[in-house]
Enzyme design. Structure first.
Site, PDB file in Angstrom:
ATOM      1  N   SER A  37       0.826  -1.202   0.000  1.00  0.00           N
ATOM      2  CA  SER A  37       0.000   0.000   0.000  1.00  0.00           C
ATOM      3  C   SER A  37       0.869   1.264   0.000  1.00  0.00           C
ATOM      4  CB  SER A  37      -0.956  -0.030   1.194  1.00  0.00           C
ATOM      5  OG  SER A  37      -1.949   0.961   1.087  1.00  0.00           O
ATOM      6  N   HIS A 241      -7.961  -5.179  -0.184  1.00  0.00           N
ATOM      7  CA  HIS A 241      -6.686  -4.506   0.046  1.00  0.00           C
ATOM      8  C   HIS A 241      -6.005  -5.014   1.323  1.00  0.00           C
ATOM      9  CE1 HIS A 241      -3.856  -1.318  -0.935  1.00  0.00           C
ATOM     10  NE2 HIS A 241      -3.904  -0.866   0.311  1.00  0.00           N
TER      11      HIS A 241
END
Length: 266
Positions: A37, A241
């Site tokens: 990320s 995610h």
């Protein structure tokens, strides 16, 4: 003008310092970089501004890679148009930090978010609200521990910089406004990061169900990076995610392939 740091400063100051420290402490000439990320975002920033650091990186593995964020989904998509209002309001309130919890919140989490609590499902859905998909892969017993550390707080500018990129569709430096940009950058618009400087081998791992590293944005990143050696989609239609770091089956879906990449560049 006052400067409040975001992931831009992490990329040009913190990450180079960490890289040098690791190499000095180990005596190695290169290291393997594994980022998730925002850990990928700061890497692009570092090599954009300090391309000579490419010689210090043997391979970069990017989980849920984030550069372009034009196609994010969820709450961030809806609040992005109000980024200037959000930042001004926080500044007027004298707040330059957000998403930080304290002892009171930690206590509430321990009471209401353990796996046997009736409210545990609410905690799970709140946790994944920004990142996407119901957390079907999350080991519910770990929920209180995870929520005790996430979110851990960040600067307002860290969030607002991402929101600006949602609106602009570019991967560029912070937008201060036309006249402040002129003073800061010598142009009315902020300069884009030089992804062509990311010359190290890069392996991208991404998911179709990722709200923050959307497939369209990852594909765009792949076309710009000059040395992508692998672009692998996770074989699950519901892999979100946060599943890259918390999913109970991440070892089989992602980590085995990650270890193979690292071994290939050993």
């Amino acid at each position: 003008m006052p400067v409040f740091g975001s992931w831009h400063e992490m990329g040009i100051y913190d990450l180079p310092a960490v890289t040098d420290h690791v190499l000095n402490a180990t005596g190695a000439s290169q290291l393997h970089y594994l980022g998730f990320s925002m850990g990928t975002t700061v890497f692009w920033v570092m090599l954009s501004h300090r391309p000579h650091y490419a010689a210090k990186i043997r391979v970069m593995v990017a989980l849920g890679p984030v550069a372009f964020v034009q196609h994010v989904q969820g709450p961030l998509r809806f609040v992005a148009p109000f980024v200037n209002l959000i930042e001004r309001s926080m500044s007027l309130a004298g707040r330059h930090e957000m998403l930080s919890f304290g002892p009171v919140m930690d206590r509430l989490v321990s009471v209401f978010c353990h796996d046997e609590a009736l409210t545990a499902a609410i905690c799970q859905n709140m946790l994944f609200l920004v990142a996407g998909q119901k957390p079907s892969r999350l080991n519910k017993r770990y929920l209180p521990v995870l929520l005790a550390h996430t979110p851990a707080g960040t600067s307002v500018r860290t969030v607002s910089h991402y929101l600006q990129l949602v609106n602009s569709g570019s991967f560029s430096q912070y937008n201060y406004g036309k006249l402040p940009n002129l003073a800061q950058y010598g142009s009315f618009t902020p300069p884009e990061y030089k992804l062509q400087h990311v010359t190290v081998p890069v392996a991208l791992f991404w998911s179709a169900a990722d709200w923050l590293a959307a497939p369209q944005d990852v594909n765009r990143l792949e076309t710009v990076l000059p040395n992508v050696v692998l672009s692998k989609q996770v074989k699950s239609s519901r892999f979100s995610h946060l599943d890259f770091v918390w999913a109970s089956d991440a070892k089989d879906l992602v980590y085995r392939d990650v270890l193979k990449v690292l071994d290939d560049y050993h």
